[in-house]
Scaffold this motif. Structure first.
Motif, PDB file in Angstrom:
ATOM      1  N   LEU A   1       0.826  -1.208   0.000  1.00  0.00           N
ATOM      2  CA  LEU A   1       0.000   0.000   0.000  1.00  0.00           C
ATOM      3  C   LEU A   1       0.861   1.259   0.000  1.00  0.00           C
ATOM      4  N   LEU A   2       1.894   1.271   0.828  1.00  0.00           N
ATOM      5  CA  LEU A   2       2.727   2.470   0.923  1.00  0.00           C
ATOM      6  C   LEU A   2       3.486   2.750  -0.366  1.00  0.00           C
ATOM      7  N   LEU A   3       3.921   1.711  -1.052  1.00  0.00           N
ATOM      8  CA  LEU A   3       4.732   1.915  -2.255  1.00  0.00           C
ATOM      9  C   LEU A   3       3.939   1.954  -3.556  1.00  0.00           C
ATOM     10  N   SER A   4       2.812   1.272  -3.589  1.00  0.00           N
ATOM     11  CA  SER A   4       2.066   1.223  -4.852  1.00  0.00           C
ATOM     12  C   SER A   4       0.689   1.877  -4.779  1.00  0.00           C
ATOM     13  N   GLY A   5       0.235   2.156  -3.557  1.00  0.00           N
ATOM     14  CA  GLY A   5      -1.091   2.750  -3.401  1.00  0.00           C
ATOM     15  C   GLY A   5      -2.207   1.728  -3.323  1.00  0.00           C
ATOM     16  N   VAL A   6      -1.865   0.439  -3.408  1.00  0.00           N
ATOM     17  CA  VAL A   6      -2.866  -0.627  -3.392  1.00  0.00           C
ATOM     18  C   VAL A   6      -2.350  -1.766  -2.512  1.00  0.00           C
ATOM     19  N   GLU A   7      -3.215  -2.315  -1.679  1.00  0.00           N
ATOM     20  CA  GLU A   7      -2.836  -3.501  -0.915  1.00  0.00           C
ATOM     21  C   GLU A   7      -2.627  -4.665  -1.873  1.00  0.00           C
ATOM     22  N   ALA A   8      -1.566  -5.415  -1.656  1.00  0.00           N
ATOM     23  CA  ALA A   8      -1.277  -6.609  -2.450  1.00  0.00           C
ATOM     24  C   ALA A   8      -0.528  -7.587  -1.554  1.00  0.00           C
ATOM     25  N   ASP A   9      -0.489  -8.829  -1.974  1.00  0.00           N
ATOM     26  CA  ASP A   9       0.147  -9.863  -1.171  1.00  0.00           C
ATOM     27  C   ASP A   9       1.651  -9.895  -1.396  1.00  0.00           C
ATOM     28  N   TRP A  10       2.359  -8.926  -0.818  1.00  0.00           N
ATOM     29  CA  TRP A  10       3.815  -8.889  -0.842  1.00  0.00           C
ATOM     30  C   TRP A  10       4.312  -9.620   0.392  1.00  0.00           C
ATOM     31  N   THR A  11       5.500 -10.173   0.280  1.00  0.00           N
ATOM     32  CA  THR A  11       6.077 -10.903   1.394  1.00  0.00           C
ATOM     33  C   THR A  11       7.260 -10.145   1.974  1.00  0.00           C
ATOM     34  N   ILE A  12       7.255  -9.988   3.271  1.00  0.00           N
ATOM     35  CA  ILE A  12       8.421  -9.501   3.997  1.00  0.00           C
ATOM     36  C   ILE A  12       9.046 -10.724   4.648  1.00  0.00           C
ATOM     37  N   LYS A  13      10.310 -10.946   4.361  1.00  0.00           N
ATOM     38  CA  LYS A  13      11.035 -12.118   4.851  1.00  0.00           C
ATOM     39  C   LYS A  13      11.071 -12.123   6.383  1.00  0.00           C
ATOM     40  N   LYS A  14      11.052 -13.309   6.983  1.00  0.00           N
ATOM     41  CA  LYS A  14      11.139 -13.412   8.439  1.00  0.00           C
ATOM     42  C   LYS A  14      12.400 -12.710   8.934  1.00  0.00           C
ATOM     43  N   GLY A  15      12.207 -11.862   9.926  1.00  0.00           N
ATOM     44  CA  GLY A  15      13.320 -11.141  10.531  1.00  0.00           C
ATOM     45  C   GLY A  15      13.710  -9.865   9.813  1.00  0.00           C
ATOM     46  N   ALA A  16      13.139  -9.582   8.644  1.00  0.00           N
ATOM     47  CA  ALA A  16      13.537  -8.411   7.849  1.00  0.00           C
ATOM     48  C   ALA A  16      12.870  -7.132   8.346  1.00  0.00           C
ATOM     49  N   LEU A  17      13.539  -6.022   8.055  1.00  0.00           N
ATOM     50  CA  LEU A  17      13.070  -4.685   8.424  1.00  0.00           C
ATOM     51  C   LEU A  17      12.895  -3.853   7.160  1.00  0.00           C
ATOM     52  N   TRP A  18      11.744  -3.209   7.020  1.00  0.00           N
ATOM     53  CA  TRP A  18      11.483  -2.257   5.930  1.00  0.00           C
ATOM     54  C   TRP A  18      11.252  -0.899   6.572  1.00  0.00           C
ATOM     55  N   TRP A  19      11.920   0.131   6.053  1.00  0.00           N
ATOM     56  CA  TRP A  19      11.871   1.470   6.643  1.00  0.00           C
ATOM     57  C   TRP A  19      11.321   2.449   5.610  1.00  0.00           C
ATOM     58  N   PHE A  20      10.218   3.101   5.975  1.00  0.00           N
ATOM     59  CA  PHE A  20       9.556   4.071   5.107  1.00  0.00           C
ATOM     60  C   PHE A  20       9.581   5.452   5.749  1.00  0.00           C
ATOM     61  N   SER A  21       9.581   6.479   4.916  1.00  0.00           N
ATOM     62  CA  SER A  21       9.381   7.857   5.364  1.00  0.00           C
ATOM     63  C   SER A  21       8.341   8.482   4.453  1.00  0.00           C
ATOM     64  N   ASN A  22       7.683   9.503   4.957  1.00  0.00           N
ATOM     65  CA  ASN A  22       6.817  10.273   4.074  1.00  0.00           C
ATOM     66  C   ASN A  22       7.288  11.719   4.099  1.00  0.00           C
TER      67      ASN A  22
END
Length: 150
Positions: free
Chosen positions: A109-130
């Motif tokens: 949602l944050l990157l494409s504007g639409v919810e989709a079934d993306w996978t975040i790997k176990k233990g991984a960190l994703w960092w967003f800013s606006n």
């Protein structure tokens, strides 16, 4: 606002689901990401954690100062994440330690504007800013850190 999404590290299989603990590998994954994050920690970081054992153990590798939010449990969804974090209007940065599929759907949602079934790997960190540029709100992906590269 900075928003960090951290999927819990590897956990043992079994049930009940809420009491599953991290494996030895999972503990190492959490420690690696915690060390990476400690060097880059945003000031006044609010840490929100699912009530499961595996998410609390993951967060504890980084800090013992976190808030358990029942809505961030395995049954949670993007609306729950948005409500808990206040994205994008919260006054301070937030770190969520949670689960799939909600974290992946939030990233989509944050990157494409639409919810989709993306996978975040176990233990991984994703960092967003606006940010706002020329009157337009933009989402910026600042980092994706899998535990094997931290």
């Amino acid at each position: 606002m900075d928003l960090l999404l951290w999927r819990h590290a590897e956990a043992v299989d079994g049930s009940p689901d809420h009491t599953r603990e991290l494996t030895e590998r999972g503990l190492r994954q959490a420690q690696r990401i915690a060390a990476w994050l400690e060097d880059r920690r945003p000031k006044r970081l609010r840490v929100l954690v699912s009530p499961t054992v595996r998410t609390r153990q993951t967060a504890t590798a980084f800090t013992d100062r976190f808030e358990i939010v029942p809505a961030l449990g395995p049954e949670g969804n993007v609306a729950d994440l948005l409500a808990a974090t206040g994205w994008p209007d919260s006054a301070g940065p937030g770190l969520v330690v949670g689960h799939q599929p909600a974290l992946g759907r939030m990233a989509a949602l944050l990157l494409s504007g639409v919810e989709a079934d993306w996978t975040i790997k176990k233990g991984a960190l994703w960092w967003f800013s606006n940010r706002v540029r020329d009157g337009e709100t933009q989402t910026v992906l600042r980092a994706v850190v899998p535990p094997d590269l931290a």
